[in-house]
Scaffold this motif. Sequence first.
Motif, PDB file in Angstrom:
ATOM      1  N   VAL A  69       3.299  -8.717  17.261  1.00  0.00           N
ATOM      2  CA  VAL A  69       2.722  -7.844  18.052  1.00  0.00           C
ATOM      3  C   VAL A  69       1.639  -6.973  16.512  1.00  0.00           C
ATOM      4  N   ARG A  70       0.616  -6.822  16.772  1.00  0.00           N
ATOM      5  CA  ARG A  70      -0.238  -6.378  15.617  1.00  0.00           C
ATOM      6  C   ARG A  70      -0.131  -4.647  16.341  1.00  0.00           C
ATOM      7  N   ASP A  71      -0.471  -3.778  15.184  1.00  0.00           N
ATOM      8  CA  ASP A  71      -0.853  -2.534  15.679  1.00  0.00           C
ATOM      9  C   ASP A  71      -0.005  -1.830  16.301  1.00  0.00           C
ATOM     10  N   ALA A  72       1.238  -1.741  16.595  1.00  0.00           N
ATOM     11  CA  ALA A  72       1.840  -1.203  17.697  1.00  0.00           C
ATOM     12  C   ALA A  72       1.831   0.376  17.807  1.00  0.00           C
ATOM     13  N   PRO A  73       1.576   0.827  18.618  1.00  0.00           N
ATOM     14  CA  PRO A  73       1.783   2.773  18.327  1.00  0.00           C
ATOM     15  C   PRO A  73       3.272   2.833  18.426  1.00  0.00           C
ATOM     16  N   ARG A  74       3.105   3.906  17.217  1.00  0.00           N
ATOM     17  CA  ARG A  74       4.904   4.165  17.446  1.00  0.00           C
ATOM     18  C   ARG A  74       4.664   5.480  16.515  1.00  0.00           C
ATOM     19  N   GLY A  75       6.234   6.213  16.387  1.00  0.00           N
ATOM     20  CA  GLY A  75       6.435   7.278  15.878  1.00  0.00           C
ATOM     21  C   GLY A  75       7.913   7.496  15.801  1.00  0.00           C
ATOM     22  N   ARG A 122       4.303  10.400   6.672  1.00  0.00           N
ATOM     23  CA  ARG A 122       4.021  10.749   5.630  1.00  0.00           C
ATOM     24  C   ARG A 122       4.858   9.744   4.672  1.00  0.00           C
ATOM     25  N   ALA A 123       4.694   8.361   5.565  1.00  0.00           N
ATOM     26  CA  ALA A 123       4.995   7.183   4.510  1.00  0.00           C
ATOM     27  C   ALA A 123       4.009   6.451   3.914  1.00  0.00           C
ATOM     28  N   LYS A 124       4.558   6.335   2.547  1.00  0.00           N
ATOM     29  CA  LYS A 124       3.785   6.101   1.950  1.00  0.00           C
ATOM     30  C   LYS A 124       2.327   4.565   2.667  1.00  0.00           C
ATOM     31  N   VAL A 125       1.650   4.244   2.306  1.00  0.00           N
ATOM     32  CA  VAL A 125       0.602   3.285   2.595  1.00  0.00           C
ATOM     33  C   VAL A 125       1.106   2.134   1.870  1.00  0.00           C
ATOM     34  N   ARG A 126       1.635   1.566   1.581  1.00  0.00           N
ATOM     35  CA  ARG A 126       2.430   0.557   1.362  1.00  0.00           C
ATOM     36  C   ARG A 126       3.326   0.026   2.775  1.00  0.00           C
ATOM     37  N   LEU A 127       4.832   0.785   1.927  1.00  0.00           N
ATOM     38  CA  LEU A 127       5.699   1.460   3.801  1.00  0.00           C
ATOM     39  C   LEU A 127       5.546   0.753   4.471  1.00  0.00           C
ATOM     40  N   GLY A 128       3.892   1.578   5.435  1.00  0.00           N
ATOM     41  CA  GLY A 128       3.486   1.619   6.587  1.00  0.00           C
ATOM     42  C   GLY A 128       2.478  -0.060   7.090  1.00  0.00           C
ATOM     43  N   ALA A 129       2.111  -0.196   5.563  1.00  0.00           N
ATOM     44  CA  ALA A 129       2.163  -1.868   6.001  1.00  0.00           C
ATOM     45  C   ALA A 129       2.465  -2.751   6.635  1.00  0.00           C
ATOM     46  N   GLU A 130       4.101  -2.632   5.781  1.00  0.00           N
ATOM     47  CA  GLU A 130       4.893  -3.729   5.627  1.00  0.00           C
ATOM     48  C   GLU A 130       5.348  -3.960   7.466  1.00  0.00           C
ATOM     49  N   ILE A 131       5.027  -2.713   8.438  1.00  0.00           N
ATOM     50  CA  ILE A 131       5.274  -2.888   9.737  1.00  0.00           C
ATOM     51  C   ILE A 131       4.002  -2.567  10.657  1.00  0.00           C
ATOM     52  N   GLN A 132       2.204  -3.182   9.865  1.00  0.00           N
ATOM     53  CA  GLN A 132       0.828  -2.940  10.741  1.00  0.00           C
ATOM     54  C   GLN A 132       1.350  -4.146  11.444  1.00  0.00           C
ATOM     55  N   THR A 133       2.454  -5.301  11.383  1.00  0.00           N
ATOM     56  CA  THR A 133       2.531  -6.847  12.364  1.00  0.00           C
ATOM     57  C   THR A 133       4.563  -6.532  12.141  1.00  0.00           C
TER      58      THR A 133
END
Length: 197
Positions: A69-75, A122-133
């Motif tokens: 799954v790519r770019d699943a909404p999350r929060g 507020r997650a760093k972009v690098r960390l957020g990218a780890e769960i884009q997929t």
Amino acid sequence: MAINVIGLIGWIVGWIALLQVSLWTPNWVAWIFMPYFIYAPYRVLIQFKYFPAAFLMLRILRVYPWEIVRDAPRGLTRLPEVVSKQYGWFEFRNPACSDQRLPLVFPSHLRRRWWARRMSPRAKVRLGAEIQTIWFAGDPRFIGVVAAPPRWGSVPRRLHVVEQRTDARSGRHFADWGATSDDIERGRRAGVYPVNP
């Protein structure tokens, strides 16, 4: 599961070994080991609490295949339609209606910290990218397992159970989400016992 068993054995064996060492050495040595004596029983309890979740994951993975799954909404915010405790959520497409998204929440805070750091606004972009997929196995109308994609090889990592916890008093039934009796039976095989089919 193997790491959890090794950890459980390690904490117990370590506690016993340090107890033996402290019995054969001067009293002041026991004070050095005191933090471990206090912390180790807590860790053993935490290790035991992981077993039910691990067996539930196994049941889910026997019934549902993995999908990417790519770019699943999350929060991490609280969803008003979800009852009971929630420690973050993902939204997945309803298999019966691709336009509808259903939230699945983390029902437990145990071993969720890795996910929370990446889901934070507020997650760093690098960390957020780890769960884009992410990898997902389950049915968003009932229950599922989320996992981070593998770094090497083909084995997913950081598995965690996510559950459907929408308020049954809202009048919604699984049939309203397009769940057939076969879907509900499949959910039961995965460990879900719907009260309001």
